[in-house]
Scaffold this motif. Structure first.
Motif, PDB file in Angstrom:
ATOM      1  N   ARG A  92      90.955 -34.690  92.889  1.00  0.00           N
ATOM      2  CA  ARG A  92      89.772 -35.345  92.314  1.00  0.00           C
ATOM      3  C   ARG A  92      90.206 -36.489  91.412  1.00  0.00           C
ATOM      4  O   ARG A  92      91.330 -36.527  90.918  1.00  0.00           O
ATOM      5  CB  ARG A  92      88.911 -34.355  91.541  1.00  0.00           C
ATOM      6  CG  ARG A  92      89.549 -33.780  90.290  1.00  0.00           C
ATOM      7  CD  ARG A  92      88.540 -32.939  89.505  1.00  0.00           C
ATOM      8  NE  ARG A  92      89.218 -32.135  88.497  1.00  0.00           N
ATOM      9  CZ  ARG A  92      88.632 -31.670  87.411  1.00  0.00           C
ATOM     10  NH1 ARG A  92      87.361 -31.917  87.171  1.00  0.00           N
ATOM     11  NH2 ARG A  92      89.316 -30.926  86.553  1.00  0.00           N
ATOM     12  N   ARG A  98      85.986 -30.137  90.614  1.00  0.00           N
ATOM     13  CA  ARG A  98      86.823 -29.774  91.766  1.00  0.00           C
ATOM     14  C   ARG A  98      85.977 -29.420  92.983  1.00  0.00           C
ATOM     15  O   ARG A  98      86.362 -29.660  94.117  1.00  0.00           O
ATOM     16  CB  ARG A  98      87.761 -28.623  91.402  1.00  0.00           C
ATOM     17  CG  ARG A  98      88.745 -29.006  90.307  1.00  0.00           C
ATOM     18  CD  ARG A  98      89.664 -27.846  90.022  1.00  0.00           C
ATOM     19  NE  ARG A  98      90.532 -28.094  88.876  1.00  0.00           N
ATOM     20  CZ  ARG A  98      90.274 -27.658  87.653  1.00  0.00           C
ATOM     21  NH1 ARG A  98      89.162 -26.994  87.386  1.00  0.00           N
ATOM     22  NH2 ARG A  98      91.132 -27.891  86.687  1.00  0.00           N
ATOM     23  N   ASN A 131      92.526 -28.191  96.086  1.00  0.00           N
ATOM     24  CA  ASN A 131      91.222 -27.839  95.504  1.00  0.00           C
ATOM     25  C   ASN A 131      90.041 -28.047  96.449  1.00  0.00           C
ATOM     26  O   ASN A 131      90.088 -28.926  97.299  1.00  0.00           O
ATOM     27  CB  ASN A 131      91.001 -28.696  94.247  1.00  0.00           C
ATOM     28  CG  ASN A 131      91.699 -28.083  93.058  1.00  0.00           C
ATOM     29  OD1 ASN A 131      91.661 -26.869  92.874  1.00  0.00           O
ATOM     30  ND2 ASN A 131      92.333 -28.918  92.248  1.00  0.00           N
ATOM     31  N   LEU A 158      98.327 -21.979  86.902  1.00  0.00           N
ATOM     32  CA  LEU A 158      98.411 -23.125  86.001  1.00  0.00           C
ATOM     33  C   LEU A 158      97.488 -22.885  84.807  1.00  0.00           C
ATOM     34  O   LEU A 158      97.849 -23.157  83.656  1.00  0.00           O
ATOM     35  CB  LEU A 158      98.044 -24.401  86.765  1.00  0.00           C
ATOM     36  CG  LEU A 158      98.052 -25.716  85.985  1.00  0.00           C
ATOM     37  CD1 LEU A 158      99.376 -25.957  85.273  1.00  0.00           C
ATOM     38  CD2 LEU A 158      97.752 -26.881  86.931  1.00  0.00           C
ATOM     39  N   ARG A 162      98.480 -22.564  80.972  1.00  0.00           N
ATOM     40  CA  ARG A 162      97.813 -23.395  79.967  1.00  0.00           C
ATOM     41  C   ARG A 162      97.282 -22.537  78.815  1.00  0.00           C
ATOM     42  O   ARG A 162      97.319 -22.945  77.650  1.00  0.00           O
ATOM     43  CB  ARG A 162      96.656 -24.161  80.620  1.00  0.00           C
ATOM     44  CG  ARG A 162      97.120 -25.277  81.519  1.00  0.00           C
ATOM     45  CD  ARG A 162      95.979 -25.811  82.389  1.00  0.00           C
ATOM     46  NE  ARG A 162      96.403 -27.009  83.104  1.00  0.00           N
ATOM     47  CZ  ARG A 162      95.729 -27.543  84.114  1.00  0.00           C
ATOM     48  NH1 ARG A 162      94.591 -26.978  84.546  1.00  0.00           N
ATOM     49  NH2 ARG A 162      96.168 -28.640  84.699  1.00  0.00           N
ATOM     50  N   HIS A 187      89.288 -21.321  89.877  1.00  0.00           N
ATOM     51  CA  HIS A 187      90.086 -22.406  89.283  1.00  0.00           C
ATOM     52  C   HIS A 187      89.157 -23.603  89.132  1.00  0.00           C
ATOM     53  O   HIS A 187      89.135 -24.512  89.963  1.00  0.00           O
ATOM     54  CB  HIS A 187      91.292 -22.736  90.165  1.00  0.00           C
ATOM     55  CG  HIS A 187      92.023 -23.968  89.698  1.00  0.00           C
ATOM     56  ND1 HIS A 187      92.655 -24.039  88.484  1.00  0.00           N
ATOM     57  CD2 HIS A 187      92.189 -25.182  90.271  1.00  0.00           C
ATOM     58  CE1 HIS A 187      93.182 -25.238  88.327  1.00  0.00           C
ATOM     59  NE2 HIS A 187      92.912 -25.946  89.397  1.00  0.00           N
ATOM     60  N   GLY A 226      92.548 -29.661  83.237  1.00  0.00           N
ATOM     61  CA  GLY A 226      92.822 -30.500  84.410  1.00  0.00           C
ATOM     62  C   GLY A 226      92.181 -31.878  84.234  1.00  0.00           C
ATOM     63  O   GLY A 226      92.812 -32.913  84.496  1.00  0.00           O
ATOM     64  N   ALA A 227      90.929 -31.901  83.742  1.00  0.00           N
ATOM     65  CA  ALA A 227      90.230 -33.179  83.536  1.00  0.00           C
ATOM     66  C   ALA A 227      90.917 -33.977  82.431  1.00  0.00           C
ATOM     67  O   ALA A 227      91.037 -35.210  82.528  1.00  0.00           O
ATOM     68  CB  ALA A 227      88.773 -32.908  83.177  1.00  0.00           C
ATOM     69  N   ILE A 230      93.889 -35.662  83.941  1.00  0.00           N
ATOM     70  CA  ILE A 230      93.489 -36.797  84.786  1.00  0.00           C
ATOM     71  C   ILE A 230      93.163 -38.005  83.897  1.00  0.00           C
ATOM     72  O   ILE A 230      93.571 -39.134  84.173  1.00  0.00           O
ATOM     73  CB  ILE A 230      92.290 -36.414  85.683  1.00  0.00           C
ATOM     74  CG1 ILE A 230      92.742 -35.397  86.736  1.00  0.00           C
ATOM     75  CG2 ILE A 230      91.681 -37.648  86.347  1.00  0.00           C
ATOM     76  CD1 ILE A 230      91.620 -34.763  87.542  1.00  0.00           C
ATOM     77  N   SER A 236      96.029 -36.524  88.755  1.00  0.00           N
ATOM     78  CA  SER A 236      95.908 -35.111  88.407  1.00  0.00           C
ATOM     79  C   SER A 236      97.290 -34.494  88.203  1.00  0.00           C
ATOM     80  O   SER A 236      98.309 -35.041  88.613  1.00  0.00           O
ATOM     81  CB  SER A 236      95.050 -34.357  89.420  1.00  0.00           C
ATOM     82  OG  SER A 236      95.740 -34.092  90.589  1.00  0.00           O
ATOM     83  N   SER A 237      97.295 -33.377  87.502  1.00  0.00           N
ATOM     84  CA  SER A 237      98.552 -32.717  87.110  1.00  0.00           C
ATOM     85  C   SER A 237      99.413 -32.497  88.352  1.00  0.00           C
ATOM     86  O   SER A 237      98.896 -32.150  89.416  1.00  0.00           O
ATOM     87  CB  SER A 237      98.239 -31.384  86.445  1.00  0.00           C
ATOM     88  OG  SER A 237      97.589 -30.542  87.366  1.00  0.00           O
TER      89      SER A 237
HETATM   90  O1  LIG Z   1      91.837 -30.582  87.659  1.00  0.00           O
HETATM   91  C1  LIG Z   1      92.173 -31.019  88.748  1.00  0.00           C
HETATM   92  O2  LIG Z   1      91.399 -31.608  89.512  1.00  0.00           O
HETATM   93  C2  LIG Z   1      93.601 -30.823  89.182  1.00  0.00           C
HETATM   94  C3  LIG Z   1      94.040 -29.439  88.987  1.00  0.00           C
HETATM   95  O3  LIG Z   1      93.167 -28.518  89.574  1.00  0.00           O
HETATM   96  C4  LIG Z   1      94.292 -29.090  87.551  1.00  0.00           C
HETATM   97  O4  LIG Z   1      93.784 -28.076  87.067  1.00  0.00           O
HETATM   98  O5  LIG Z   1      95.049 -29.828  86.887  1.00  0.00           O
END
Ligand SMILES: O=C(O)C[C@H](O)C(=O)O
Ligand SMILES: NC(=O)c1ccc[n+]([C@@H]2O[C@H](COP(=O)([O-])OP(=O)(O)OC[C@H]3O[C@@H](n4cnc5c(N)ncnc54)[C@H](O)[C@@H]3O)[C@@H](O)[C@H]2O)c1
Length: 325
Positions: A92, A98, A131, A158, A162, A187, A226-227, A230, A236-237
């Motif tokens: 994304r 996602r 995703n 992940l 985190r 997720h 995740g956002a 980005i 993205s990660s």
């Molecule tokens: O957040 C995203 O779109 C990428 C990945 O799923 C994340 O969690 O880093």
């Protein structure tokens, strides 16, 4: 010398693939005494770039790398594969959720489920990273009726890592001394990072932080990490996602540490009232190459409400891809 294990990585020339392939090849996933054959899958236009990855992998001269297959044919990549890391999918961009990727990516996972069904080792362990990971894992599983349904998993590791990182920063205690965090559900931004059973240096985590920080800072920060990445990176990660994929498969194959658990997206067996079949983040322990959902944890109203919200989102995602499952 052990015989090689076949590890397929899809999207191997992408951001995550580029980080992941080297770590798998160097023995960080299956151990320094386990040779691996890497089966790398890409779409046809990315084969040139994939060839560059192959050249670099060879130039590392890793003692654990036995052979590389690079292809744009899923049936070649998945032939006899023992571990399949399904990464290849669109990521994304800013402002997207996602689940906005669902229709763009769903076809990939139905085709790859069928290819796995046709040619993979019958006990292949599948980790879906692309995703929306939980629903893509469900699509792949439903398209592979001849494989072990339990072996289709989705990555919430992940998010788990985190959660450890945020709690470590808040308490000043290293992650090594934090145990039993949980990521329940999807997720996505509805995931529920639960600290009710977590300990920090052996003390209950929630006795060390206030409820307001837990509910109003910790939970949303983990859900939105995740956002935030980005936004900060403009992409993205990738390295942290590859690292979590390594952790997920390593623990599944080699076992979890005594006195701890990890979070994996796995098909529910009805535990904690989550209907059987839904691919949902649970706390699991792993032993002898298999995982078990941790049983008997107390769930209060605060947790129950959040566990149901993330389950509801998974049902909505599933409805969106009905024709593929
Ligand atoms: O957040 C995203 O779109 C990428 C990945 O799923 C994340 O969690 O880093
Ligand atoms: N579950 C998680 O925690 C998590 C974390 C980070 C990223 N992701 C997801 O992982 C996916 C990959 O992210 P990225 O940053 O590596 O993306 P990327 O765009 O850098 O790489 C994706 C690669 O997949 C390839 N690809 C596309 N369709 C394919 C197919 N059918 N078969 C094989 N390869 C194919 C593309 O050519 C590309 O090289 C995205 O969906 C992203 O959202 C998940």
């Amino acid at each position: 010398m052990k015989s090689p294990v076949n590890v397929a990585i899809t999207g191997a020339a992408g951001q995550i693939g580029y980080a992941l392939a080297f770590r798998v090849a160097s023995g960080q996933m299956l151990g320094p005494d386990q040779p691996v054959n890497l089966h790398l899958l890409e779409i046809t236009p990315a084969l040139g770039s994939l060839q560059g990855v192959v050249m670099e992998l060879n130039d590392c001269a890793f003692p654990t790398l036995n052979k590389i297959v690079a292809t744009d044919d899923a049936k070649v990549a998945f032939k006899d594969c023992n571990v399949a890391l399904l990464v290849g999918a669109r990521p994304r961009g800013p402002g997207m959720e996602r689940k906005d990727l669902l229709l763009a990516n769903a076809q990939i996972f139905s085709a790859q489920g069928k290819a796995l069904d046709a040619v993979a080792d019958r006990n292949v362990r599948v980790l879906v990273v692309g995703n929306p990971a939980n629903t893509n894992s469900l699509i792949a599983q439903r398209n592979a009726p001849n494989l072990n349904a339990r072996n289709f998993t989705a990555m919430v590791r992940l998010d788990h890592n985190r959660a450890l990182s945020q709690l470590s920063e808040k308490t000043g205690v290293h992650f090594n001394n934090i145990r039993k965090a949980i990521i329940w559900g999807n997720h996505s931004a509805t995931q529920y990072p639960d600290l009710h059973h977590a300990t920090v240096d052996g003390k209950p985590a929630l006795s060390l932080v206030d409820q307001k920080w837990y509910a109003e800072t910790f939970i949303p920060v983990v859900q939105q990490r995740g956002a935030a990445i980005i936004k900060a990176r403009g992409a993205s990660s990738a390295a942290s996602a590859a690292s979590a994929a390594i952790d997920h498969v390593r623990d599944w194959v080699k076992g979890t540490a005594d006195g701890d658990w990890v979070s994996m997206g796995v098909p529910s067996d009805g535990s904690y009232g989550i209907p059987a079949g839904v691919i949902y983040g649970f706390p699991v322990t792993c032993k002898n190459g298999d995982y078990q959902i941790v049983q008997g944890l107390s769930v209060n109203d605060f947790s129950r409400q959040r566990m149901e919200a993330t389950h509801k989102e998974l049902l909505e995602e599933r409805d969106g891809v009905k024709e593929l499952i």
